[in-house]
Design an enzyme around this catalytic site. Structure first.
Site, PDB file in Angstrom:
ATOM      1  N   ASP A 113      -0.220   7.658  10.491  1.00 21.07           N
ATOM      2  CA  ASP A 113      -0.125   8.586   9.294  1.00 21.07           C
ATOM      3  C   ASP A 113      -1.502   8.304   8.416  1.00 21.07           C
ATOM      4  OD1 ASP A 113       1.078   8.871   6.544  1.00 21.07           O
ATOM      5  OD2 ASP A 113       2.721   8.777   7.564  1.00 21.07           O
ATOM      6  N   PRO A 121       0.700  -6.420  -2.340  1.00 16.39           N
ATOM      7  CA  PRO A 121       1.656  -7.731  -1.995  1.00 16.39           C
ATOM      8  C   PRO A 121       2.680  -7.586  -1.427  1.00 16.39           C
ATOM      9  CG  PRO A 121       1.330  -6.780  -4.384  1.00 16.39           C
ATOM     10  CD  PRO A 121       0.481  -5.936  -3.537  1.00 16.39           C
ATOM     11  N   ASP A 162     -10.831  -0.051  10.642  1.00 15.76           N
ATOM     12  CA  ASP A 162     -10.236  -0.191   9.110  1.00 15.76           C
ATOM     13  C   ASP A 162      -9.301   0.712   8.581  1.00 15.76           C
ATOM     14  OD1 ASP A 162      -9.987  -0.703   6.567  1.00 15.76           O
ATOM     15  OD2 ASP A 162     -11.858   0.027   5.863  1.00 15.76           O
ATOM     16  N   HIS A 169       0.287   7.962   1.091  1.00 16.15           N
ATOM     17  CA  HIS A 169       1.452   8.558   2.032  1.00 16.15           C
ATOM     18  C   HIS A 169       1.933   7.455   3.024  1.00 16.15           C
ATOM     19  CE1 HIS A 169       3.867  10.827   5.062  1.00 16.15           C
ATOM     20  NE2 HIS A 169       4.024  11.774   4.139  1.00 16.15           N
ATOM     21  N   ASN A 183      11.334 -11.299  -3.036  1.00 16.79           N
ATOM     22  CA  ASN A 183      10.164 -11.769  -3.829  1.00 16.79           C
ATOM     23  C   ASN A 183       9.699 -11.503  -5.229  1.00 16.79           C
ATOM     24  OD1 ASN A 183       9.356  -8.841  -3.371  1.00 16.79           O
ATOM     25  ND2 ASN A 183       7.309  -9.203  -2.709  1.00 16.79           N
ATOM     26  N   SER A 350       9.269  12.814   5.636  1.00 17.05           N
ATOM     27  CA  SER A 350       8.361  11.860   5.705  1.00 17.05           C
ATOM     28  C   SER A 350       9.039  10.595   5.220  1.00 17.05           C
ATOM     29  CB  SER A 350       7.155  12.025   5.127  1.00 17.05           C
ATOM     30  OG  SER A 350       6.199  13.083   5.722  1.00 17.05           O
TER      31      SER A 350
END
Length: 419
Positions: A113, A121, A162, A169, A183, A350
């Protein structure tokens, strides 16, 4: 023919044996759902996740970024969620029964993607790690796979290690699959055991960035990413993207088009050890008449997914095909994570494809020795029938997480059928 009865104004009619048992399976599923004590989810944006929350609402589409978060703009019947709550409860009971949660191994899902927010987080604890590169020397291809310092995947746009998302998206797709649950923040992913009871993340998300910040990329990068995912052991490959023959011809010319199509096929053949899940596309077309790739390339280890809305209707923009599209999943007004630590609501096939990837991961987490074809079978054979999808998908059904998990258990014990 199996003689069953259907009350009608003009008497009775015959129904097939398959229809009779399909109705019985539906009734059994509904009874189980009503009797189950479903888990409580404390994630504050869970109320916007109608696709997994039977009491969820529809939120406004904010696909260009999360900002302050979504707002409810409509209620739902609760009928067309994917029964994730029941699947979670069923699976958590299994983990509890064994008293050995460490035996359940994480599932690696490659996300081809725009990349992924590696520090979000909700996602950071589930980022895939290439241990050889992590513990190796900087600037050295420590594992000999042809990619230097690919610690958390690869960026095929900049040829670097990276894969950070500069669009949003890919992060949205990642959150649908495996955003942390329990969480007390954000949203919950489909493949997310409760962090209050399960200390180790169950997903390993492998971001493979082939699309730039504008959402554009090349077919060669897609082929390379699929090859990378296969070689690095991805159990599931999610491709919420696609290209058309016209787009390919613009880049390559007519003479090369057939060759490129054959390359797509060959690449998918080599990825037979992974389940490949593809978005059908958002042009509202029949894929036989107007194909998109890789969605229109059928294999025994791939699934193509259309999208439906909170009313259970195929989205107007969703591509479809009674042969090439296996099922539909929620893909309208879906709340999930976004880049830069944000959240957003977005729509399209998607969003539907990662629903299927998440459910496939739920099945494989409990039954890690299932083959890609068996995973496909668990998803496709366990759909909940929906008459409005009959002519748009090969199964005429929609994704059902609870039934898929149960079906996967039956496959594991050599028993056919689901429900």
């Amino acid at each position: 023919e199996y003689m069953g009865f259907n009350r009608r104004s003009n008497g009775v009619r015959e129904i097939s044996r398959a229809e009779f048992f399909e109705r019985r399976r539906l009734q059994e599923t509904q009874t189980a759902l009503m009797n189950a004590e479903l888990p409580t989810v404390d994630d504050p944006m869970f109320k916007f996740q109608w696709h997994i929350n039977p009491k969820g609402c529809v939120a406004a589409d904010q696909s260009q970024g999360g900002g302050d978060g979504p707002n409810c703009v409509g209620n739902t019947s609760g009928e067309y969620n994917i029964h994730a709550l029941a699947a979670w409860r069923s699976q958590e009971d299994r983990v509890s029964e064994t008293h050995t949660p460490e035996k359940f191994l994480p599932v690696t899902i490659a996300i081809i993607d725009t990349g992924m927010d590696l520090t979000h987080p909700e996602l950071k604890d589930s980022v895939w790690v290439n241990e050889a590169e992590l513990n190796g020397l900087p600037g050295v291809d420590d594992d000999g796979n042809g990619y230097v310092d690919d610690i958390h995947g690869w960026n095929f746009v900049t040829s670097s290690g990276d894969p950070t998302d500069d669009d949003g998206h890919g992060s949205h797709v990642a959150g649908i699959i495996a955003a942390q649950r329990g969480n007390d923040q954000g949203v919950a992913g489909v493949f997310s055991l409760n962090t209050q009871t399960q200390t180790k993340p169950v997903a390993r998300l492998m971001p493979l960035k082939i699309l730039d910040g504008e959402g554009n990329g090349g077919f060669s990068q897609l082929l390379a990413a699929i090859d990378y995912a296969k070689r690095m052991g991805a159990h599931i490959i999610n491709t919420s993207l696609g290209t058309t023959p016209d787009m390919l011809q613009e880049v390559t010319g007519l003479q090369e088009l057939q060759y490129i199509q054959e390359l797509f096929v060959q690449t998918l053949i080599t990825a037979r050890n992974s389940l490949v899940v593809s978005a059908a596309g958002n042009a509202g077309n029949n894929l036989t008449l107007k194909p998109e790739y890789p969605a229109a390339i059928p294999t025994d280890w791939s699934i193509t997914v259309g999208s439906y809305d909170s009313a259970g209707l195929l989205a107007k923009t969703s591509n479809y095909d009674a042969r090439l599209v296996q099922l539909a999943a929620p893909g309208r007004d879906i709340a999930s994570t976004w880049s830069y630590g944000e959240y957003a609501v977005a729509s399209g096939t998607s969003m539907a494809a990662p629903m299927v990837s998440g459910v496939a991961a739920l099945c494989m987490y409990e039954r890690p020795y299932l083959s890609p074809n068996q995973l496909r079978q668990a998803i496709v054979q366990s759909v909940t029938p929906k008459s409005t999808l009959d002519t748009y998908t090969s199964t005429g059904g929609r994704l059902d997480a609870y039934r898929a998990v149960r079906y996967a258990r039956q496959i594991a014990f050599g028993v056919g059928g689901g429900g």
